[in-house]
Design a protein around this motif. Structure first.
Motif, short mmCIF file in Angstrom:
data_model
loop_
_atom_site.label_atom_id
_atom_site.label_comp_id
_atom_site.label_asym_id
_atom_site.label_seq_id
_atom_site.Cartn_x
_atom_site.Cartn_y
_atom_site.Cartn_z
N THR A 188 0.53 -1.06 0.27
CA THR A 188 -0.16 -0.13 -0.10
C THR A 188 1.01 1.26 -0.36
OG1 THR A 188 -1.82 -0.85 0.80
CG2 THR A 188 -1.67 1.39 1.30
N LEU A 189 2.35 1.36 0.62
CA LEU A 189 2.55 2.28 0.71
C LEU A 189 3.70 2.68 -0.20
CD1 LEU A 189 5.97 2.60 3.47
CD2 LEU A 189 6.26 3.42 1.47
N LEU A 190 3.82 1.59 -1.61
CA LEU A 190 4.08 1.34 -2.44
C LEU A 190 3.24 2.25 -3.37
CD1 LEU A 190 7.06 -1.68 -2.76
CD2 LEU A 190 7.34 1.05 -1.80
N VAL A 191 2.16 2.01 -3.10
CA VAL A 191 1.37 2.43 -4.47
C VAL A 191 0.61 3.26 -3.94
CG1 VAL A 191 -1.36 1.97 -4.98
CG2 VAL A 191 0.23 -0.31 -5.05
N GLU A 195 1.50 6.48 -7.40
CA GLU A 195 0.62 7.15 -7.63
C GLU A 195 -0.06 8.61 -7.57
OE1 GLU A 195 -2.53 6.45 -9.12
OE2 GLU A 195 -1.07 4.84 -9.79
N THR A 196 1.13 8.82 -5.53
CA THR A 196 0.35 10.40 -5.36
C THR A 196 2.23 11.63 -5.52
OG1 THR A 196 1.17 10.16 -3.08
CG2 THR A 196 -1.17 9.65 -3.72
N GLY A 197 2.67 10.99 -5.66
CA GLY A 197 4.24 11.67 -5.63
C GLY A 197 4.67 11.80 -4.05
N MET A 198 4.39 11.67 -3.39
CA MET A 198 4.23 11.99 -1.74
C MET A 198 5.87 11.87 -1.52
SD MET A 198 0.84 11.27 -0.06
CE MET A 198 1.20 11.82 1.73
N SER A 234 -5.96 8.93 -6.47
CA SER A 234 -6.20 8.09 -7.31
C SER A 234 -7.17 7.23 -7.07
CB SER A 234 -5.16 7.70 -8.46
OG SER A 234 -4.41 6.83 -7.97
N GLN A 235 -8.07 6.59 -8.05
CA GLN A 235 -8.99 5.33 -7.82
C GLN A 235 -7.85 4.70 -7.31
OE1 GLN A 235 -12.59 5.81 -7.61
NE2 GLN A 235 -12.52 4.11 -6.17
N ARG A 236 -7.11 3.75 -7.17
CA ARG A 236 -6.51 2.76 -7.28
C ARG A 236 -5.34 3.24 -6.20
NH1 ARG A 236 -0.05 1.67 -9.69
NH2 ARG A 236 -0.27 -0.40 -8.89
N ALA A 237 -4.97 4.45 -5.58
CA ALA A 237 -4.37 4.75 -4.15
C ALA A 237 -5.42 5.00 -3.30
CB ALA A 237 -3.93 5.88 -4.05
N GLU A 243 -8.89 -0.32 1.74
CA GLU A 243 -8.29 -1.77 1.72
C GLU A 243 -7.22 -2.18 3.17
OE1 GLU A 243 -6.35 -5.95 -0.03
OE2 GLU A 243 -6.22 -4.10 -1.30
N TRP A 244 -6.53 -1.51 3.36
CA TRP A 244 -5.36 -1.76 4.37
C TRP A 244 -6.18 -1.47 5.56
CZ3 TRP A 244 -2.15 -3.29 7.59
CH2 TRP A 244 -1.45 -3.14 8.08
N LYS A 245 -6.91 0.39 5.71
CA LYS A 245 -7.71 0.58 6.85
C LYS A 245 -8.23 -0.52 7.40
CE LYS A 245 -9.87 3.33 9.60
NZ LYS A 245 -8.91 3.97 10.60
#
Length: 330
Positions: A188-191, A195-198, A234-237, A243-245
């Motif tokens: 999840t962290l990698l996604v 997806e966000t560039g954070m 994004s929808q993916r993020a 899911e992780w929550k």
């Protein structure tokens, strides 16, 4: 004019000015005596009184670094890293220079010596600290310095631009290799990073309270550049976070309970399992920003998501895929 003479095997410099007591000091070399006299005359000419310069003769750069480390560094977000760098500076010979003798040449020599053992980026950060220390000493602590000598020295050129992007099936291999790891949320962290560039620090500092499920937005109250921003998901993020929550077994406030050092260790092991070389975690930010441009977002839109304040800095991250751009050119 100063008087330089050899007396009992040593060189003595004497400075006389109308309205002040003569000042004299002995040195091992003529060059040192001449330099002291020139610096003293410069200070006296600027401030008009020799008494103002006495504090510069008994104060070393190390004295300023100690005070700065106590009074200024703790107020910064990067206090720990800055204090570590100051500790390094205090071990350097330049820290023992008195302020009356600190010169542009000293700083240039310091720069050249550091470049023989550290990266240009490290030398630039150290010089930035020294410059701000002197600036604070002049503006806030009343040190009668005629100039900030660090500003007169050319800074090393940093050439650390990277164009590394995910190629082929590297993304699938990275995410697939997370299944064999011991950190349940690392995929999840990698996604989220892709997806966000954070930034890494922003991801690791993320709290569940920062995530708006209704708006599908992450609110960052404080970032590296000192201001907050909102990051659209994004929808993916969003799906990965949701899911992780549901899988998280406790009520910890942090989305990813992990420290930066642990992340680097997990990242290195992941690269080995995925058989990927030459990829840094920060490259995922490059990848994300480049994908935003490839999707058609303009510079302003991307900067509002990525948090880049200066658009010229954002250009370093726009490593667009030529293959993806062919279709848009027509």
């Amino acid at each position: 004019m100063a008087t330089i003479r050899k007396l009992r095997g040593r060189w003595q410099a004497q400075v006389r000015r109308r309205g002040m007591k003569p000042r004299a000091k002995s040195f091992d070399s003529k060059a040192e005596a001449e330099k002291w006299a020139r610096d003293l005359e410069t200070q006296v000419d600027r401030f008009g009184a020799a008494s103002d310069t006495k504090i510069l003769e008994r104060t070393t750069l190390d004295d300023l670094l100690k005070r700065y480390k106590i009074e200024v560094s703790p107020t910064k977000r990067g206090a720990v890293q800055e204090i570590q760098r100051i500790d390094v500076l205090q071990r350097h010979d330049i820290a023992h220079r008195t302020l009356i003798g600190l010169s542009q040449q000293d700083m240039a020599s310091f720069r050249d010596e550091r470049l023989r053992s550290v990266a240009p980026s490290t030398a630039v950060r150290e010089m930035a600290i020294l410059s701000h220390v002197l600036e604070v000493a002049i503006r806030d602590w009343g040190m009668p310095l005629a100039k900030n000598v660090v500003k007169l020295v050319r800074r090393p050129v940093i050439r650390n631009e990277r164009s590394r992007r995910l190629t082929g099936d590297e993304e699938q291999r990275l995410l697939g290799s997370c299944e064999g790891g011991k950190i349940p949320f690392f995929k999840t962290l990698l996604v989220l990073a892709i997806e966000t560039g954070m930034r890494r620090s922003e991801i690791l500092g993320l709290r569940w309270s920062d995530v708006s499920h209704n708006r599908r937005v992450i609110t960052l109250t404080m970032t590296k550049n000192g201001s907050g921003r909102e990051v659209p998901l994004s929808q993916r993020a969003f799906d990965a976070l949701t899911e992780w929550k549901t899988l998280a077994e406790d009520d910890r406030p942090m989305v990813f309970p992990m420290k930066a050092g642990s992340l680097e260790q997990v990242w290195r092991r992941l690269l080995v399992r995925a058989e990927i070389k030459g990829l840094r975690f920060h490259d995922l930010r490059h990848e994300s920003v480049s994908r935003m441009f490839e999707r058609g977002l303009n510079m302003i839109e991307v900067s509002s998501i990525s948090g880049h304040k200066e658009l010229r800095m954002l250009k370093r991250y726009t490593h667009l895929s030529a293959d993806d751009l062919v279709g848009r050119l027509g």
